[in-house]
Design a protein around this motif. Structure first.
Motif, mmCIF file in Angstrom:
data_model
loop_
_atom_site.group_PDB
_atom_site.id
_atom_site.type_symbol
_atom_site.label_atom_id
_atom_site.label_comp_id
_atom_site.label_asym_id
_atom_site.label_seq_id
_atom_site.Cartn_x
_atom_site.Cartn_y
_atom_site.Cartn_z
ATOM 1 N N PRO A 1 0.809 -1.226 0.000
ATOM 2 C CA PRO A 1 0.000 0.000 0.000
ATOM 3 C C PRO A 1 0.839 1.271 0.000
ATOM 4 O O PRO A 1 0.372 2.314 -0.451
ATOM 5 C CB PRO A 1 -0.824 -0.118 1.292
ATOM 6 C CG PRO A 1 -0.851 -1.567 1.588
ATOM 7 C CD PRO A 1 0.476 -2.085 1.140
ATOM 8 N N VAL B 1 2.778 5.339 -6.902
ATOM 9 C CA VAL B 1 2.032 4.952 -8.104
ATOM 10 C C VAL B 1 2.871 5.212 -9.350
ATOM 11 O O VAL B 1 3.606 6.197 -9.416
ATOM 12 C CB VAL B 1 0.702 5.743 -8.173
ATOM 13 C CG1 VAL B 1 -0.012 5.482 -9.500
ATOM 14 C CG2 VAL B 1 -0.191 5.355 -7.005
ATOM 15 N N GLY B 2 2.771 4.329 -10.339
ATOM 16 C CA GLY B 2 3.471 4.540 -11.597
ATOM 17 C C GLY B 2 4.115 3.263 -12.097
ATOM 18 O O GLY B 2 4.608 2.449 -11.298
ATOM 19 N N TYR B 3 4.102 3.102 -13.421
ATOM 20 C CA TYR B 3 4.625 1.874 -14.021
ATOM 21 C C TYR B 3 6.099 1.681 -13.699
ATOM 22 O O TYR B 3 6.533 0.576 -13.354
ATOM 23 C CB TYR B 3 4.391 1.926 -15.536
ATOM 24 C CG TYR B 3 4.833 0.678 -16.269
ATOM 25 C CD1 TYR B 3 4.350 -0.577 -15.917
ATOM 26 C CD2 TYR B 3 5.728 0.774 -17.339
ATOM 27 C CE1 TYR B 3 4.745 -1.716 -16.601
ATOM 28 C CE2 TYR B 3 6.125 -0.363 -18.033
ATOM 29 C CZ TYR B 3 5.634 -1.607 -17.662
ATOM 30 O OH TYR B 3 6.024 -2.721 -18.331
ATOM 31 N N TRP C 1 6.608 0.497 -10.207
ATOM 32 C CA TRP C 1 6.117 -0.877 -10.091
ATOM 33 C C TRP C 1 7.132 -1.861 -10.661
ATOM 34 O O TRP C 1 7.473 -2.872 -10.039
ATOM 35 C CB TRP C 1 4.762 -0.976 -10.799
ATOM 36 C CG TRP C 1 4.100 -2.316 -10.833
ATOM 37 C CD1 TRP C 1 3.588 -2.930 -11.942
ATOM 38 C CD2 TRP C 1 3.828 -3.210 -9.729
ATOM 39 N NE1 TRP C 1 3.032 -4.132 -11.603
ATOM 40 C CE2 TRP C 1 3.168 -4.343 -10.248
ATOM 41 C CE3 TRP C 1 4.094 -3.167 -8.365
ATOM 42 C CZ2 TRP C 1 2.766 -5.416 -9.465
ATOM 43 C CZ3 TRP C 1 3.697 -4.237 -7.578
ATOM 44 C CH2 TRP C 1 3.041 -5.342 -8.120
ATOM 45 N N LEU C 2 7.668 -1.532 -11.874
ATOM 46 C CA LEU C 2 8.674 -2.397 -12.509
ATOM 47 C C LEU C 2 9.912 -2.505 -11.622
ATOM 48 O O LEU C 2 10.451 -3.607 -11.419
ATOM 49 C CB LEU C 2 9.083 -1.816 -13.859
ATOM 50 C CG LEU C 2 8.380 -2.337 -15.114
ATOM 51 C CD1 LEU C 2 9.156 -1.901 -16.347
ATOM 52 C CD2 LEU C 2 8.229 -3.843 -15.082
ATOM 53 N N VAL D 1 9.119 -4.720 -8.493
ATOM 54 C CA VAL D 1 9.051 -6.151 -8.799
ATOM 55 C C VAL D 1 10.419 -6.670 -9.227
ATOM 56 O O VAL D 1 10.776 -7.821 -8.943
ATOM 57 C CB VAL D 1 7.990 -6.420 -9.901
ATOM 58 C CG1 VAL D 1 7.996 -7.882 -10.318
ATOM 59 C CG2 VAL D 1 6.607 -6.029 -9.411
ATOM 60 N N GLY E 1 10.025 -9.534 -15.836
ATOM 61 C CA GLY E 1 9.402 -8.283 -15.415
ATOM 62 C C GLY E 1 10.381 -7.172 -15.093
ATOM 63 O O GLY E 1 9.995 -6.012 -15.041
ATOM 64 N N ARG F 1 12.684 -5.898 -16.836
ATOM 65 C CA ARG F 1 13.303 -5.289 -18.011
ATOM 66 C C ARG F 1 13.612 -3.817 -17.799
ATOM 67 O O ARG F 1 12.754 -3.082 -17.314
ATOM 68 C CB ARG F 1 12.351 -5.399 -19.219
ATOM 69 C CG ARG F 1 12.340 -6.782 -19.816
ATOM 70 C CD ARG F 1 11.111 -6.937 -20.693
ATOM 71 N NE ARG F 1 9.907 -6.770 -19.907
ATOM 72 C CZ ARG F 1 8.815 -7.495 -20.107
ATOM 73 N NH1 ARG F 1 8.774 -8.398 -21.027
ATOM 74 N NH2 ARG F 1 7.745 -7.288 -19.367
ATOM 75 N N LEU G 1 2.575 -5.982 -15.599
ATOM 76 C CA LEU G 1 4.021 -5.941 -15.865
ATOM 77 C C LEU G 1 4.351 -5.956 -17.353
ATOM 78 O O LEU G 1 5.486 -5.701 -17.731
ATOM 79 C CB LEU G 1 4.702 -7.139 -15.183
ATOM 80 C CG LEU G 1 4.803 -7.053 -13.656
ATOM 81 C CD1 LEU G 1 5.247 -8.378 -13.079
ATOM 82 C CD2 LEU G 1 5.763 -5.956 -13.243
ATOM 83 N N GLU H 1 3.287 -0.384 -20.141
ATOM 84 C CA GLU H 1 2.665 0.745 -19.465
ATOM 85 C C GLU H 1 1.142 0.700 -19.635
ATOM 86 O O GLU H 1 0.388 0.945 -18.688
ATOM 87 C CB GLU H 1 3.216 2.053 -20.045
ATOM 88 C CG GLU H 1 2.527 3.303 -19.528
ATOM 89 C CD GLU H 1 3.423 4.154 -18.638
ATOM 90 O OE1 GLU H 1 4.583 4.348 -19.039
ATOM 91 O OE2 GLU H 1 2.958 4.614 -17.575
ATOM 92 N N TYR I 1 -0.247 -1.886 -17.413
ATOM 93 C CA TYR I 1 -0.258 -1.403 -16.029
ATOM 94 C C TYR I 1 -1.477 -0.513 -15.773
ATOM 95 O O TYR I 1 -2.183 -0.676 -14.777
ATOM 96 C CB TYR I 1 1.036 -0.620 -15.761
ATOM 97 C CG TYR I 1 1.087 0.042 -14.413
ATOM 98 C CD1 TYR I 1 1.423 -0.677 -13.277
ATOM 99 C CD2 TYR I 1 0.796 1.402 -14.272
ATOM 100 C CE1 TYR I 1 1.467 -0.070 -12.030
ATOM 101 C CE2 TYR I 1 0.831 2.022 -13.033
ATOM 102 C CZ TYR I 1 1.174 1.278 -11.915
ATOM 103 O OH TYR I 1 1.202 1.876 -10.694
ATOM 104 N N ARG J 1 -4.682 -1.121 -13.310
ATOM 105 C CA ARG J 1 -5.128 -0.121 -12.327
ATOM 106 C C ARG J 1 -6.595 0.225 -12.519
ATOM 107 O O ARG J 1 -7.349 0.360 -11.553
ATOM 108 C CB ARG J 1 -4.286 1.160 -12.468
ATOM 109 C CG ARG J 1 -3.046 1.176 -11.606
ATOM 110 C CD ARG J 1 -2.461 2.587 -11.514
ATOM 111 N NE ARG J 1 -3.135 3.369 -10.494
ATOM 112 C CZ ARG J 1 -2.889 3.253 -9.184
ATOM 113 N NH1 ARG J 1 -1.982 2.409 -8.769
ATOM 114 N NH2 ARG J 1 -3.540 3.988 -8.312
#
Lengths: 111, 128
Positions: free
Chosen positions: A33, A37-39, A42-43, A46, A109, A111, B53, B56, B59, B63
């Motif tokens: 939590p 936020v954001g790709y 997240w990448l 992970v 994941g 990359r 993953l 973009e 993702y 969401r």
């Protein structure tokens, strides 16, 4: 089909996987939590080696735990042998496929 | 099933309205049901992880799902996971012979239900 997984052994596996799940899921619920936020975030999250290891550990832990638990439920409530076979095969192949998919996603994941 | 052998004619008592369900039995059956539910929703969460993953766009798609109908599934999944987690800890404690007496097992079963209720607003906040 092998029926060797009976007696005390699946019970022990159920407990061992449970201990890992307590650790891993507790960590995920406490940290996810607060993740920004954001790709890209997240990448990176992970792809971090610790989290990759955590997920790779989750695959056998969830697989074993769901297999033993699902098998117990099927053997307790489903009587016809053919239906047991169908459900257990579905469960086993399904869990294996999910596990393989997560390996691909997690190792690809970062990359 | 009544047997023809009179010595084997045991009473059948399966009236669901009359059968008593003590709190530890309730927690036990909920542990099974929540586990079964988690197996059923597992493919969705694995798929969502993969989707988030891949790219973009994936993702953002993941969401968007989590902010629409996926929120309900997340709430149910977290509630089931929380219950399975707490009830599982109770079983692990019993495995090491902690809380095995009837009174202790009833108290711990109530404790699991209370934890479920306490966590519900937390899951809600996590999802919304």
């Amino acid at each position: 089909m092998s029926w060797r997984a009976r007696g005390l052994r699946p019970w022990v596996w159920q407990r061992l996987s449970a201990l890992y799940l307590v650790f891993a899921l507790g960590y995920l619920v406490l940290t996810l939590p607060g993740l920004p936020v954001g790709y890209a975030h997240w990448l990176a999250w992970v792809g971090h080696p610790f989290h990759q290891l955590l997920f790779l550990g989750l695959i056998p832990a969830v697989g074993i735990h769901a297999w033993v638990g699902g098998r117990d439920v099927v053997l307790d409530y489903v009587r016809p042998a053919w239906l047991r076979l169908v459900l257990l095969a579905f469960l086993g192949f399904g869990l294996s496929a999910l596990g393989l998919y997560v390996v691909m996603v997690i190792l690809g994941g970062g990359r | 099933m009544p047997s023809s052998n009179p010595l084997n004619r045991r009473p059948v008592f399966l009236d669901l309205r009359v059968i008593r369900l003590p709190v530890n039995a309730l927690v036990s059956i909920l542990h099974r049901l929540s586990g079964l539910f988690l197996i059923v929703v597992l493919p969705f969460w694995v798929w969502l992880l993969g989707e988030s993953l891949t790219s973009e766009a994936g993702y953002l798609h993941a969401r968007a799902i989590l902010h629409s109908w996926g929120a309900w599934l997340a709430l149910f999944s977290l509630t089931a996971l929380g219950h399975h987690f707490f009830a599982g800890l109770r079983h692990l404690a019993m495995d090491v012979h902690w809380g095995l007496t009837r009174d202790a097992s009833r108290w711990s079963a109530w404790g699991v239900l209370v934890l479920d209720a306490v966590c519900l607003p937390l899951w809600w906040r996590m999802v919304v």
